[in-house]
Scaffold this motif. Structure first.
Motif, PDB file in Angstrom:
ATOM      1  N   ASP A  79       6.806  -5.394  -2.845  1.00  0.00           N
ATOM      2  CA  ASP A  79       5.634  -4.520  -2.720  1.00  0.00           C
ATOM      3  C   ASP A  79       5.507  -3.735  -4.021  1.00  0.00           C
ATOM      4  OD1 ASP A  79       3.747  -2.538  -2.190  1.00  0.00           O
ATOM      5  OD2 ASP A  79       4.845  -1.646  -0.526  1.00  0.00           O
ATOM      6  N   ASP A  81       3.355  -1.611  -4.666  1.00  0.00           N
ATOM      7  CA  ASP A  81       2.633  -0.376  -4.365  1.00  0.00           C
ATOM      8  C   ASP A  81       3.477   0.675  -3.661  1.00  0.00           C
ATOM      9  OD1 ASP A  81       0.332  -1.644  -5.391  1.00  0.00           O
ATOM     10  OD2 ASP A  81      -0.016  -2.591  -3.453  1.00  0.00           O
ATOM     11  N   SER A  84       2.796   4.145  -2.967  1.00  0.00           N
ATOM     12  CA  SER A  84       1.355   3.918  -2.818  1.00  0.00           C
ATOM     13  C   SER A  84       0.837   3.279  -4.101  1.00  0.00           C
ATOM     14  CB  SER A  84       0.613   5.241  -2.567  1.00  0.00           C
ATOM     15  OG  SER A  84       0.635   6.043  -3.738  1.00  0.00           O
ATOM     16  N   ARG A  85      -0.340   2.686  -4.027  1.00  0.00           N
ATOM     17  CA  ARG A  85      -0.918   2.075  -5.222  1.00  0.00           C
ATOM     18  C   ARG A  85      -1.263   3.155  -6.256  1.00  0.00           C
ATOM     19  NH1 ARG A  85      -5.330  -2.749  -4.996  1.00  0.00           N
ATOM     20  NH2 ARG A  85      -4.033  -3.251  -3.203  1.00  0.00           N
ATOM     21  N   PRO A  88       2.876   4.253  -7.786  1.00  0.00           N
ATOM     22  CA  PRO A  88       3.849   3.184  -7.514  1.00  0.00           C
ATOM     23  C   PRO A  88       5.225   3.425  -8.139  1.00  0.00           C
ATOM     24  CG  PRO A  88       2.409   2.507  -9.274  1.00  0.00           C
ATOM     25  CD  PRO A  88       1.928   3.880  -8.827  1.00  0.00           C
ATOM     26  N   GLY A  91       7.818   0.908  -7.029  1.00  0.00           N
ATOM     27  CA  GLY A  91       7.481  -0.503  -7.081  1.00  0.00           C
ATOM     28  C   GLY A  91       8.203  -1.177  -8.247  1.00  0.00           C
ATOM     29  N   GLN A  92       8.474  -2.389  -8.123  1.00  0.00           N
ATOM     30  CA  GLN A  92       8.374  -3.217  -6.942  1.00  0.00           C
ATOM     31  C   GLN A  92       9.498  -2.862  -5.963  1.00  0.00           C
ATOM     32  OE1 GLN A  92       8.201  -7.514  -7.930  1.00  0.00           O
ATOM     33  NE2 GLN A  92       7.760  -6.810  -9.983  1.00  0.00           N
ATOM     34  N   SER A 129      -0.963   6.043   2.745  1.00  0.00           N
ATOM     35  CA  SER A 129      -0.745   5.468   1.406  1.00  0.00           C
ATOM     36  C   SER A 129      -1.707   4.330   1.070  1.00  0.00           C
ATOM     37  CB  SER A 129       0.707   4.998   1.256  1.00  0.00           C
ATOM     38  OG  SER A 129       0.999   3.953   2.158  1.00  0.00           O
ATOM     39  N   HIS A 132      -1.444  -1.822   0.823  1.00  0.00           N
ATOM     40  CA  HIS A 132      -0.312  -2.313   0.032  1.00  0.00           C
ATOM     41  C   HIS A 132      -0.426  -3.818  -0.130  1.00  0.00           C
ATOM     42  CE1 HIS A 132       2.627   1.159  -0.004  1.00  0.00           C
ATOM     43  NE2 HIS A 132       1.582   1.622   0.658  1.00  0.00           N
ATOM     44  N   ARG A 133      -0.032  -4.304  -1.317  1.00  0.00           N
ATOM     45  CA  ARG A 133      -0.010  -5.736  -1.616  1.00  0.00           C
ATOM     46  C   ARG A 133       1.431  -6.218  -1.461  1.00  0.00           C
ATOM     47  NH1 ARG A 133      -2.265  -4.713  -7.487  1.00  0.00           N
ATOM     48  NH2 ARG A 133      -0.742  -3.062  -7.185  1.00  0.00           N
ATOM     49  N   LEU A 185      -2.017  -8.354   2.551  1.00  0.00           N
ATOM     50  CA  LEU A 185      -2.267  -6.920   2.491  1.00  0.00           C
ATOM     51  C   LEU A 185      -1.935  -6.263   3.829  1.00  0.00           C
ATOM     52  CD1 LEU A 185      -5.800  -7.189   0.844  1.00  0.00           C
ATOM     53  CD2 LEU A 185      -3.668  -6.671  -0.334  1.00  0.00           C
ATOM     54  N   ARG A 187      -2.625  -2.387   5.578  1.00  0.00           N
ATOM     55  CA  ARG A 187      -3.223  -1.069   5.447  1.00  0.00           C
ATOM     56  C   ARG A 187      -2.347  -0.058   6.179  1.00  0.00           C
ATOM     57  NH1 ARG A 187      -8.196  -0.359   4.103  1.00  0.00           N
ATOM     58  NH2 ARG A 187      -8.866  -2.348   4.957  1.00  0.00           N
TER      59      ARG A 187
END
Length: 191
Positions: A79, A81, A84-85, A88, A91-92, A129, A132-133, A185, A187
């Motif tokens: 992830d 994000d 959060s995006r 981040p 991340g990852q 947040s 998320h991808r 994705l 949410r």
């Protein structure tokens, strides 16, 4: 996913190059199917956290070349994000690393020949947040075989040990060749 330009477009528009290498063109297409039947049959579809709670299976689609049955693969899920995006900083976040996957036969999942290096952790975006991808990157392992060395960071299962990881760096470090990518994705619930 019918042609390599799909992943190239995604890389350019949605997924950062830290997740999918800039020179990457897929040679294998795959879907990810959870025990409840939910799947990443199309790139970038929405799933819920509840859809993805259990460890999924991986299916090649369409059938790969005949050489695929003699090859082992490593799959990583991350992830970019986290948390959060917009921020981040973690991340990852590494959700899953499994090595030694083998193609067995038509319409059967890839065989898991060894336990996960990083146990599967389902998506869990923090409330508020956003979207998320969750990305999957499939690597071809060297013909000589591959296991992540004991003591490597990928064995860390605690939340803090999964943060700030990089799938592309992981592949480069161990001589793994990226051959496929997929993503979905989730949410986060609103505050």
């Amino acid at each position: 996913m019918s042609d390599p330009s799909s992943v190239v477009s995604i890389r350019d528009d949605v997924i950062p190059e830290e997740v999918i290498p800039p020179d990457f063109t897929p040679s294998i297409f795959f879907s990810v199917v959870w025990p409840n039947g939910k799947a990443t049959r199309t790139l970038g579809g929405f799933l819920t956290r509840e859809d993805t709670l259990e460890e999924p299976e991986i299916y090649f689609k369409p059938l790969p070349s005949p050489e695929a049955s003699a090859t082992s693969y490593t799959l990583v899920m991350s992830d970019p994000d986290a948390p959060s995006r917009a921020d981040p900083k973690y991340g990852q976040f590494r959700h899953w690393v499994i090595t030694g996957l083998r193609y067995s036969q038509v319409e059967q999942p890839l065989a898991k020949t060894q336990p996960s290096t990083t146990p599967y952790r389902p998506p869990g975006p923090p409330p508020g947040s956003g979207v998320h991808r969750y990305t999957f990157l499939l690597f071809e392992e060297p013909a000589s075989g591959f296991t992540v060395p004991q003591g490597a960071p990928e064995y860390g299962a605690a939340l803090e040990e999964r943060r700030c990881w990089n799938a592309v760096d992981f592949g480069e470090k161990y001589g793994l060749r990226p051959v496929g990518a997929n993503w979905f994705l989730v949410r986060a619930v609103d505050l």
